[in-house]
Design a protein around this motif. Structure first.
Motif, PDB file in Angstrom:
ATOM      1  N   VAL A  31     -12.739  -7.893  66.649  1.00  0.00           N
ATOM      2  CA  VAL A  31     -12.522  -7.209  67.836  1.00  0.00           C
ATOM      3  C   VAL A  31     -13.739  -6.771  68.778  1.00  0.00           C
ATOM      4  CG1 VAL A  31     -11.530  -5.110  68.820  1.00  0.00           C
ATOM      5  CG2 VAL A  31     -10.772  -6.001  66.646  1.00  0.00           C
ATOM      6  N   ASP A  32     -13.744  -7.480  70.031  1.00  0.00           N
ATOM      7  CA  ASP A  32     -14.973  -6.997  70.806  1.00  0.00           C
ATOM      8  C   ASP A  32     -14.625  -5.697  71.477  1.00  0.00           C
ATOM      9  OD1 ASP A  32     -16.796  -6.667  72.634  1.00  0.00           O
ATOM     10  OD2 ASP A  32     -16.938  -8.881  72.928  1.00  0.00           O
ATOM     11  N   MET A  33     -15.164  -4.421  71.163  1.00  0.00           N
ATOM     12  CA  MET A  33     -14.947  -3.362  71.819  1.00  0.00           C
ATOM     13  C   MET A  33     -15.964  -2.959  72.905  1.00  0.00           C
ATOM     14  SD  MET A  33     -14.041  -1.327  68.332  1.00  0.00           S
ATOM     15  CE  MET A  33     -12.763  -1.717  67.321  1.00  0.00           C
ATOM     16  N   SER A  34     -16.696  -4.020  73.314  1.00  0.00           N
ATOM     17  CA  SER A  34     -17.772  -3.700  74.461  1.00  0.00           C
ATOM     18  C   SER A  34     -17.405  -2.883  75.834  1.00  0.00           C
ATOM     19  CB  SER A  34     -18.613  -4.839  74.722  1.00  0.00           C
ATOM     20  OG  SER A  34     -19.164  -5.649  73.723  1.00  0.00           O
ATOM     21  N   LEU A  70      -9.865  -4.570  75.367  1.00  0.00           N
ATOM     22  CA  LEU A  70     -10.181  -5.043  73.981  1.00  0.00           C
ATOM     23  C   LEU A  70      -9.747  -6.469  73.986  1.00  0.00           C
ATOM     24  CD1 LEU A  70      -8.588  -2.568  71.472  1.00  0.00           C
ATOM     25  CD2 LEU A  70     -10.948  -2.567  72.053  1.00  0.00           C
ATOM     26  N   TYR A  87      -4.204  -1.349  68.208  1.00  0.00           N
ATOM     27  CA  TYR A  87      -4.805  -2.012  69.353  1.00  0.00           C
ATOM     28  C   TYR A  87      -3.567  -2.279  70.391  1.00  0.00           C
ATOM     29  CZ  TYR A  87      -9.009  -2.437  66.333  1.00  0.00           C
ATOM     30  OH  TYR A  87      -9.794  -2.518  65.599  1.00  0.00           O
ATOM     31  N   SER A 144      -3.410   0.986  72.521  1.00  0.00           N
ATOM     32  CA  SER A 144      -4.663   1.377  73.179  1.00  0.00           C
ATOM     33  C   SER A 144      -4.470   1.210  74.598  1.00  0.00           C
ATOM     34  CB  SER A 144      -5.867   0.585  72.426  1.00  0.00           C
ATOM     35  OG  SER A 144      -7.011   0.896  73.207  1.00  0.00           O
ATOM     36  N   GLN A 200      -7.525   1.160  76.180  1.00  0.00           N
ATOM     37  CA  GLN A 200      -9.088   0.462  76.271  1.00  0.00           C
ATOM     38  C   GLN A 200      -8.794  -1.032  76.394  1.00  0.00           C
ATOM     39  OE1 GLN A 200     -11.393   2.612  76.912  1.00  0.00           O
ATOM     40  NE2 GLN A 200     -10.088   4.303  76.751  1.00  0.00           N
ATOM     41  N   ARG A 234     -20.732  -4.310  69.654  1.00  0.00           N
ATOM     42  CA  ARG A 234     -19.413  -3.850  69.149  1.00  0.00           C
ATOM     43  C   ARG A 234     -18.515  -4.743  68.905  1.00  0.00           C
ATOM     44  NH1 ARG A 234     -20.535   1.350  67.600  1.00  0.00           N
ATOM     45  NH2 ARG A 234     -21.938   2.107  68.987  1.00  0.00           N
ATOM     46  N   ALA A 288     -14.361  -1.533  76.093  1.00  0.00           N
ATOM     47  CA  ALA A 288     -13.856  -0.044  75.750  1.00  0.00           C
ATOM     48  C   ALA A 288     -14.788   1.000  75.815  1.00  0.00           C
ATOM     49  CB  ALA A 288     -12.984  -0.264  74.436  1.00  0.00           C
ATOM     50  N   LEU A 289     -16.036   0.338  75.202  1.00  0.00           N
ATOM     51  CA  LEU A 289     -17.269   1.547  75.138  1.00  0.00           C
ATOM     52  C   LEU A 289     -18.281   1.539  76.360  1.00  0.00           C
ATOM     53  CD1 LEU A 289     -17.737   0.799  71.531  1.00  0.00           C
ATOM     54  CD2 LEU A 289     -16.560   2.889  72.369  1.00  0.00           C
ATOM     55  N   ASN A 302     -11.253   2.696  62.151  1.00  0.00           N
ATOM     56  CA  ASN A 302     -10.193   3.529  62.450  1.00  0.00           C
ATOM     57  C   ASN A 302      -9.535   4.332  61.375  1.00  0.00           C
ATOM     58  OD1 ASN A 302      -9.959   2.109  65.005  1.00  0.00           O
ATOM     59  ND2 ASN A 302      -9.532   0.185  64.037  1.00  0.00           N
TER      60      ASN A 302
END
Length: 158
Positions: free
Chosen positions: A125-128, A114, A107, A110, A112, A88, A130-131, A72
């Motif tokens: 942070v698990d961004m799976s 998360l 966050y 956001s 997305q 992620r 979001a991506l 970030n």
């Protein structure tokens, strides 16, 4: 039939017993209230690597992750240190509470989805989602419980 001195002694004894029992009941209630709602004591780590090792001990991290951290930008002059755990899922460590608060706000703002575990000076942070990648399969709720953190699902994350 109780008369005279015995009548007053019996009444005084009963009143004393009622006072003692009432005081014990109040003390027990206060004690149980205190025990049932302790203030959270989040774990603190000395570095991002120490935090990553602790996370790895609980949920398993790749020895040499094949992805870079999703860094970030500096937030109002505050920076965090980031390392990848797996896919992620990244571990973040903060030198100051202001940096942690800025990251939390980022966050929270956001849109997305998360999954986040927050500790005293760290986050995972698990961004799976979001991506739009497959789930990481990491048990972040269990991680929060093991490391004295708090699990949060933001914006519909599973």
């Amino acid at each position: 039939m109780i008369t005279g001195t015995f009548k007053y002694a019996a009444t005084t004894t009963m009143l004393g017993l009622i006072c003692v029992l009432t005081a014990c009941g109040i003390e027990a209630q206060q004690s149980s209230n205190t025990q049932s709602s302790p203030s959270p004591q989040h774990t603190e780590f000395g570095s991002v690597e120490e935090a990553r090792r602790a996370v790895a001990d609980v949920i398993g991290c790749e020895a040499a992750p094949k992805t870079d951290p999703i860094i970030n930008p500096e937030l109002a002059g505050y920076t965090a240190e980031y390392v990848v755990c797996s896919k992620r899922v990244q571990v973040e460590w903060f030198k100051t509470e202001e940096a942690r608060n800025a990251e939390q706000q980022l966050y929270a703002d956001s849109t997305q989805p998360l999954a986040v575990v927050e500790g005293k000076n760290w986050m995972v942070v698990d961004m799976s989602e979001a991506l739009q990648e497959s789930p990481s399969g990491k048990d972040l709720k269990g991680l929060a419980q093991e490391l004295g953190g708090q699990f949060k699902s933001l914006n519909g994350a599973k």
